[in-house]
Design a protein around this motif. Structure first.
Motif: not given
Length: 598
Positions: A511-512, A514-515, A520, A526, A529-530, A532
């Protein structure tokens, strides 16, 4: 160029039989080892009484609280007498519910010293689980006389359940809440009964029971005999002789309910007269900050972690020259286990070492399991790569048995368990007709003509499956490639396709990462973010590049889905060391599987 780290010999002997079975050994003999690990504690308490054995930050003051070898042995004897006074009967044990701590360590060593079996139960079974199913199972299997938790408040619900099942059990907490205070144990004066009990302990006495997550069903308790633990520590020390030459310094977060953190790391520090500092950090967005702060102060001689931990550490090493200097200056090895280390992470660690101290630090791994205490083989040389397992430890007989087009590794050695606690059926199924433990790990020689180059991981026998075309899919190898090439966005993967026309992948994302990719804020969920668009674009591009290097239907991934919900510990989808259980994920996420195969 690699740092000139002293390693043990890797000369091997390979013998192949007409039926295809291969026996593979290290030519080095296994040296003598003590009966129980507290023999080493007593030894170091006499030889260097003031040397710090174990330390942990005070959670309030943040100062390091230290115990020397002499102090540790004195407290261990006090606790041992307390336990003796309780008059344990056959089959009664000590159960530890909570995380690594000084009190946890002392209770462990006291139990081991006088031959009382203990078990450390995974904290998530008490803190994360919704139904306490695994905790209840472990408790009922262990029939505890003493139950310990670090915090009576934090573990209140788990302790209440424990008392419901075993109302006569003695509950002890470090803070004195919801149980007796640990301090009472320390105030008990030892008598000659402690030495008498210690002399009755032998190599076959069960020191501890470590629960494995298991591929199916409830956890199984692996019996760790006193001699098994010590044999493996001697084997590992012969692989890494620098630990004898210079007392090791470890800063370590790995949980003691798992064989990597407990048998391997905690054990090696004690066995070689070193120091282990408990790291209350973890490879999580919040926990990594604690780990980094500790590494700003402590210079380890060897550093152990799971691949995710190394991956999260790299940005800090890149940004902080002082941290980098402190981290690398005394390092002999970097060691990973639990999953494959992505090659980009491996390469960056080597680059950072060269930038800092002018040479690469050997990155080491091997193969093992809870049943082998844990270590069976190592690639203990510079220039290894992810997936290289190395050669057997001294005294280990590896039998390679054909299974279809693969070879299963089986073990026989002093460091191999005698079976599972109160589970004769599982014990019988775990060993072959010659007494070798069946690992289920598939391996192959890197070079058939030069066995000294070691074995390479070739997947898990039970995880592999056939497509509807009859083509076998090597799950372990393909999974490692997915994680390596998809890092850092793709954190883990479960592969599907049994009896289907093509391979599908359930992707578990970071998740981090992805952000960060999508720019983001941390407050974004989460799920957002996934899903996006930038993350979707990354995965689609990755998949296209991934399939370009594929060689056929067994290595091409046609479809993927993103797992929005994290893996469930109650459903057995994830182990306490963070690895995914392929079978459980496919069973409980059939909706995602169906999405790929309409």
């Amino acid at each position: 160029m690699y740092k000139n780290t002293p390693f043990g010999p890797t000369k091997t002997h390979k013998r192949q039989f007409e039926n295809g079975i291969v026996h593979f050994k290290n030519e080095q003999a296994l040296a003598d080892f003590p009966i129980k690990i507290t023999d080493k504690l007593e030894h170091w308490a006499k030889i260097k009484p003031e040397h710090t054995f174990i330390s942990r930050r005070n959670l309030v003051t943040k100062d390091w609280e230290k115990l020397s070898y002499a102090e540790t042995f004195e407290k261990v004897r006090n606790i041992a007498q307390y336990l003796i006074n309780l008059e344990f009967t056959s089959g009664e044990t000590v159960v530890i519910l909570s995380e690594n701590s000084l009190e946890h360590a002392l209770l462990v060593l006291a139990s081991v010293h006088i031959g009382i079996t203990y078990t450390p139960i995974s904290p998530p079974y008490s803190l994360v689980s919704d139904d306490f199913g695994k905790l209840k199972h472990c408790l009922e299997l262990m029939t505890p006389k003493v139950i310990f938790a670090q915090s009576g408040k934090v573990y209140q619900k788990a302790l209440e359940l424990s008392k419901t099942i075993f109302p006569e059990a003695i509950v002890i907490t470090a803070d004195g809440e919801n149980g007796g205070h640990f301090q009472e144990m320390l105030l008990t004066k030892p008598t000659t009964d402690v030495e008498t009990a210690a002399t009755k302990v032998n190599a076959d006495t069960i020191a501890k029971v470590l629960f494995t997550s298991g591929s199916t069903g409830l956890p199984k308790g692996v019996m760790n005999h006193q001699g098994m633990w010590c044999a493996n520590l001697q084997q590992i020390t012969q692989v890494f002789p620098f630990m004898q030459q210079q007392p090791p310094i470890f800063i370590d977060w790995l949980p003691w309910n798992h064989t990597f953190g407990s048998n391997h790391n905690f054990g090696l520090a004690l066995y070689n007269g070193g120091t282990i500092l408990i790291d209350d950090g973890k490879p999580t967005p919040k926990g990594i900050e604690e780990t980094v702060q500790n590494l700003r102060e402590i210079s380890p001689t060897a550093y152990f972690n799971v691949p995710k931990g190394f991956e999260m550490l790299i940005p800090y090493l890149e940004k902080e020259p002082a941290l980098r200097e402190n981290f690398f200056k005394n390092l002999n090895i970097l060691f990973y286990a639990g999953a494959s280390l992505a090659q980009p992470v491996w390469n960056r660690l080597e680059e950072l070492a060269v930038e800092t101290i002018g040479v690469k630090i050997p990155i080491i791994t091997g193969l093992g399991c809870t049943e082998s205490g844990p270590s069976a083989m190592f690639a203990n040389w510079g220039g290894a790569f992810s997936g290289l397992l190395g050669v057997p430890v001294a005294g280990m007989d590896v039998k390679l048995v054909p299974d279809g087009d693969k070879m299963e590794a089986r073990y026989k050695a002093p460091n191999v368990t005698k079976g599972y606690w109160r589970n004769s059926e599982a014990t019988a199924a775990a060993f072959d007709e010659d007494g070798y433990y069946k690992t289920g790990d598939a391996v192959k020689f890197l070079d058939e003509n030069n066995p000294d180059k070691g074995l390479v991981f070739d997947g898990r026998i039970a995880e592999d499956f056939k497509l509807s075309t009859g083509t076998w899919v090597n799950v372990g190898v393909l999974k490692a490639k997915v994680i390596s090439t998809g890092s850092p966005i793709i954190q883990d993967v479960v592969l599907a396709g049994l009896d289907k026309e093509y391979i599908g992948a359930i992707l578990f994302l970071n998740a981090d990462a992805c952000r960060k990719l999508a720019n983001l804020s941390p407050e974004i969920s989460n799920k957002e973010a996934y899903l996006n668009v930038e993350v979707e674009k990354f995965i689609n591009n990755w998949l296209a590049e991934f399939n370009k290097t594929s060689t056929g239907s067994s290595t091409v991934i046609k479809k993927y889905v993103i797992a929005i919900e994290p893996p469930s510990i109650d459903l057995g989808e994830i182990t306490d060391k963070g690895s995914l259980n392929q079978r459980a994920v496919l069973k409980h996420r059939f909706d995602l599987v169906n999405e790929m195969y309409p």
